[in-house]
Design a protein around this motif. Structure first.
Motif, PDB file in Angstrom:
ATOM      1  N   PRO A  84      -9.028  -7.410  -9.558  1.00 15.41           N
ATOM      2  CA  PRO A  84      -9.050  -6.156  -8.797  1.00 15.41           C
ATOM      3  C   PRO A  84      -7.822  -5.989  -7.906  1.00 15.41           C
ATOM      4  O   PRO A  84      -7.324  -4.874  -7.735  1.00 15.41           O
ATOM      5  CB  PRO A  84     -10.342  -6.263  -7.983  1.00 15.41           C
ATOM      6  N   GLN A  85      -7.315  -7.097  -7.372  1.00 15.75           N
ATOM      7  CA  GLN A  85      -6.137  -7.014  -6.512  1.00 15.75           C
ATOM      8  C   GLN A  85      -4.902  -6.589  -7.307  1.00 15.75           C
ATOM      9  O   GLN A  85      -4.073  -5.796  -6.834  1.00 15.75           O
ATOM     10  CB  GLN A  85      -5.885  -8.365  -5.830  1.00 15.75           C
ATOM     11  N   GLU A  86      -4.788  -7.108  -8.539  1.00 12.82           N
ATOM     12  CA  GLU A  86      -3.660  -6.731  -9.385  1.00 12.82           C
ATOM     13  C   GLU A  86      -3.735  -5.253  -9.778  1.00 12.82           C
ATOM     14  O   GLU A  86      -2.721  -4.555  -9.793  1.00 12.82           O
ATOM     15  CB  GLU A  86      -3.625  -7.617 -10.625  1.00 12.82           C
ATOM     16  N   MET A  87      -4.949  -4.788 -10.096  1.00 11.71           N
ATOM     17  CA  MET A  87      -5.102  -3.373 -10.423  1.00 11.71           C
ATOM     18  C   MET A  87      -4.789  -2.503  -9.211  1.00 11.71           C
ATOM     19  O   MET A  87      -4.138  -1.464  -9.317  1.00 11.71           O
ATOM     20  CB  MET A  87      -6.507  -3.084 -10.928  1.00 11.71           C
ATOM     21  N   GLU A  88      -5.241  -2.924  -8.044  1.00 16.39           N
ATOM     22  CA  GLU A  88      -5.011  -2.134  -6.835  1.00 16.39           C
ATOM     23  C   GLU A  88      -3.518  -1.979  -6.548  1.00 16.39           C
ATOM     24  O   GLU A  88      -3.093  -0.975  -5.971  1.00 16.39           O
ATOM     25  CB  GLU A  88      -5.724  -2.775  -5.644  1.00 16.39           C
ATOM     26  N   SER A  89      -2.721  -2.956  -6.968  1.00 15.83           N
ATOM     27  CA  SER A  89      -1.275  -2.859  -6.750  1.00 15.83           C
ATOM     28  C   SER A  89      -0.648  -1.749  -7.583  1.00 15.83           C
ATOM     29  O   SER A  89       0.493  -1.350  -7.336  1.00 15.83           O
ATOM     30  CB  SER A  89      -0.594  -4.200  -7.075  1.00 15.83           C
ATOM     31  N   ARG A  90      -1.376  -1.253  -8.580  1.00 12.20           N
ATOM     32  CA  ARG A  90      -0.883  -0.167  -9.415  1.00 12.20           C
ATOM     33  C   ARG A  90      -1.619   1.135  -9.145  1.00 12.20           C
ATOM     34  O   ARG A  90      -1.566   2.065  -9.940  1.00 12.20           O
ATOM     35  CB  ARG A  90      -0.991  -0.561 -10.889  1.00 12.20           C
ATOM     36  N   ILE A  91      -2.318   1.195  -8.023  1.00 11.02           N
ATOM     37  CA  ILE A  91      -2.968   2.424  -7.573  1.00 11.02           C
ATOM     38  C   ILE A  91      -2.316   2.856  -6.264  1.00 11.02           C
ATOM     39  O   ILE A  91      -2.243   2.079  -5.311  1.00 11.02           O
ATOM     40  CB  ILE A  91      -4.479   2.220  -7.359  1.00 11.02           C
ATOM     41  N   VAL A  92      -1.827   4.073  -6.219  1.00  5.94           N
ATOM     42  CA  VAL A  92      -1.297   4.631  -4.977  1.00  5.94           C
ATOM     43  C   VAL A  92      -2.369   5.574  -4.430  1.00  5.94           C
ATOM     44  O   VAL A  92      -2.650   6.612  -5.028  1.00  5.94           O
ATOM     45  CB  VAL A  92       0.024   5.381  -5.206  1.00  5.94           C
ATOM     46  N   ARG A  93      -2.966   5.179  -3.331  1.00  2.77           N
ATOM     47  CA  ARG A  93      -4.039   5.976  -2.740  1.00  2.77           C
ATOM     48  C   ARG A  93      -3.450   7.168  -1.990  1.00  2.77           C
ATOM     49  O   ARG A  93      -2.400   7.072  -1.350  1.00  2.77           O
ATOM     50  CB  ARG A  93      -4.868   5.116  -1.785  1.00  2.77           C
ATOM     51  N   TYR A  94      -4.161   8.277  -2.050  1.00  2.11           N
ATOM     52  CA  TYR A  94      -3.682   9.494  -1.399  1.00  2.11           C
ATOM     53  C   TYR A  94      -3.393   9.261   0.080  1.00  2.11           C
ATOM     54  O   TYR A  94      -2.369   9.715   0.604  1.00  2.11           O
ATOM     55  CB  TYR A  94      -4.729  10.602  -1.561  1.00  2.11           C
ATOM     56  N   GLY A  95      -4.266   8.521   0.735  1.00  4.17           N
ATOM     57  CA  GLY A  95      -4.090   8.271   2.164  1.00  4.17           C
ATOM     58  C   GLY A  95      -2.954   7.326   2.492  1.00  4.17           C
ATOM     59  O   GLY A  95      -2.556   7.210   3.653  1.00  4.17           O
ATOM     60  N   LEU A 117     -11.519   5.708  -8.245  1.00  3.38           N
ATOM     61  CA  LEU A 117     -10.361   6.559  -7.997  1.00  3.38           C
ATOM     62  C   LEU A 117     -10.844   7.871  -7.390  1.00  3.38           C
ATOM     63  O   LEU A 117     -11.854   8.433  -7.829  1.00  3.38           O
ATOM     64  CB  LEU A 117      -9.604   6.842  -9.291  1.00  3.38           C
ATOM     65  N   ASN A 118     -10.110   8.366  -6.401  1.00  2.00           N
ATOM     66  CA  ASN A 118     -10.493   9.560  -5.658  1.00  2.00           C
ATOM     67  C   ASN A 118      -9.426  10.642  -5.810  1.00  2.00           C
ATOM     68  O   ASN A 118      -8.293  10.364  -6.208  1.00  2.00           O
ATOM     69  CB  ASN A 118     -10.677   9.203  -4.185  1.00  2.00           C
ATOM     70  N   PRO A 119      -9.742  11.897  -5.501  1.00  2.00           N
ATOM     71  CA  PRO A 119      -8.751  12.965  -5.612  1.00  2.00           C
ATOM     72  C   PRO A 119      -7.465  12.638  -4.857  1.00  2.00           C
ATOM     73  O   PRO A 119      -7.503  12.212  -3.696  1.00  2.00           O
ATOM     74  CB  PRO A 119      -9.473  14.169  -5.002  1.00  2.00           C
ATOM     75  N   GLY A 120      -6.336  12.814  -5.527  1.00  2.00           N
ATOM     76  CA  GLY A 120      -5.042  12.517  -4.926  1.00  2.00           C
ATOM     77  C   GLY A 120      -4.541  11.119  -5.195  1.00  2.00           C
ATOM     78  O   GLY A 120      -3.363  10.826  -4.968  1.00  2.00           O
ATOM     79  N   ASP A 121      -5.407  10.223  -5.689  1.00  2.00           N
ATOM     80  CA  ASP A 121      -4.964   8.886  -6.065  1.00  2.00           C
ATOM     81  C   ASP A 121      -4.187   8.952  -7.371  1.00  2.00           C
ATOM     82  O   ASP A 121      -4.396   9.841  -8.202  1.00  2.00           O
ATOM     83  CB  ASP A 121      -6.154   7.944  -6.249  1.00  2.00           C
ATOM     84  N   THR A 122      -3.298   7.986  -7.585  1.00  2.00           N
ATOM     85  CA  THR A 122      -2.530   7.875  -8.824  1.00  2.00           C
ATOM     86  C   THR A 122      -2.620   6.444  -9.311  1.00  2.00           C
ATOM     87  O   THR A 122      -2.331   5.506  -8.560  1.00  2.00           O
ATOM     88  CB  THR A 122      -1.055   8.242  -8.587  1.00  2.00           C
ATOM     89  N   CYS A 123      -3.024   6.254 -10.577  1.00  2.00           N
ATOM     90  CA  CYS A 123      -3.231   4.909 -11.118  1.00  2.00           C
ATOM     91  C   CYS A 123      -2.425   4.734 -12.393  1.00  2.00           C
ATOM     92  O   CYS A 123      -2.501   5.561 -13.314  1.00  2.00           O
ATOM     93  CB  CYS A 123      -4.717   4.683 -11.399  1.00  2.00           C
TER      94      CYS A 123
END
Length: 321
Positions: free
Chosen positions: A3-14, A279-285
């Motif tokens: 999960p940590q590796e995946m999170e590194s490729r997600i840019v959260r809107y906030g 994933l939430n609105p505005g996130d990019t994965c």
């Protein structure tokens, strides 16, 4: 993949980091409050202060523009695709040598594949801070932007000078062009003949898709939005699908290509072999080639997501059959 590796490729809107001096019109009244975001890839920012969230080269770039009401982005042109969808707010897109050839209003969820080779701009005509998400063709996004002559001329009156290298210098902060480097020349009258005035009817018919139309088309399968056989016909080096509830089952798949997931509405569960996340609105994965995964709405209610997939087509001018 943890999960940590995946999170590194997600840019959260906030977590998005804006640059307020990304382009030559950053000090020009009416354009001086805009914020530029470079999410995946180098983007087209002219400022050394631009933060890049994910530096991977995947065949296209992901970015965003955030603007308060009545703020506009000045007239410019691209040599590769520039696709926007509205995440928040109400936006007016306009085009032509002076921005008067045509315009239309885009609402939340609408998507616009702006034809290459025309001057275009956009402004927030809503009542609150707005955000539009962008997909740009090519790893270098066509090498940057070309500004309408009046944009460069207006900017010089407010202290900003664009070098022929594409780098921006703020004379009000004591910066100046390096020795041997010239200012970016404005286009000549002869060069301007290559930038057509496109009638609004053709633009809306061939390059715009409306959110609620896509919701209906995607009820039982992904709606093909941009691609050779899609609603908007183009081959910009990527394809874009629209997903809603019922578009996909919960089975894992992989494409062998880079894929970017960009939620518009609702919360989406991303599942892979070793974990899951929301994933939430505005996130990019970013999903890399060969990674098996599944994406489905995680809650009841309205749900919409744009999926961008790399293709083998070279980035370049808008494709025609």
């Amino acid at each position: 993949m943890t999960p940590q590796e995946m999170e590194s490729r997600i840019v959260r809107y906030g977590d998005l980091k804006p640059c307020k001096t990304a382009f030559i019109d950053a000090h020009t009244p009416g354009s001086d409050q805009k914020e530029n975001f470079t999410i995946i890839g180098g983007g087209v920012s002219e400022s050394p202060d631009q933060h890049v969230h994910i530096t991977d080269t995947i065949g296209f770039n992901i970015g965003a523009a955030g603007q308060p009401p009545h703020c506009r982005n000045s007239l410019h042109s691209h040599t590769t695709a520039e696709v926007f969808f509205v995440l928040k707010g109400r936006w007016r897109f306009f085009w032509g040598r002076w921005g008067t050839a045509g315009s239309f209003i885009a609402e939340e969820g609408d998507i616009f594949n702006i034809p290459t080779g025309i001057f275009r701009g956009f402004e927030n005509v809503g009542t609150d801070y707005g955000m539009i998400m962008a997909v740009l063709g090519g790893d270098d996004a066509g090498g940057g932007v070309t500004w309408a002559p009046q944009v460069i001329e207006d900017a010089s009156e407010h202290g900003l000078v664009l070098a022929e290298t594409g780098r921006l210098y703020d004379t009000k902060k004591g910066a100046s062009l390096p020795d041997g480097v010239k200012a970016m020349p404005v286009l000549t009258d002869e060069q301007l003949k290559n930038y057509p005035e496109v009638h609004v009817d053709g633009v809306i018919r061939d390059y715009v898709a409306r959110y609620w139309d896509l919701m209906a088309l995607a009820a039982d399968r992904p709606a093909k939005v941009i691609g050779e056989d899609a609603l908007i016909k183009d081959r910009p080096g990527f394809e874009i699908d629209f997903l809603t509830r019922g578009s996909l089952d919960d089975e894992m798949y992989e494409t062998g290509k880079h894929e970017v997931l960009m939620p518009v509405r609702g919360h989406w569960k991303l599942r892979w072999e070793n974990g899951e996340c929301t994933l939430n609105p505005g996130d990019t994965c970013l999903i890399k080639p060969g990674e098996r995964h599944a994406i489905t709405p995680s809650m009841t209610g309205e749900a919409a997501l744009y999926r961008v997939t790399e293709t083998d087509d070279p980035a370049g001018a808008t494709w025609t059959e």
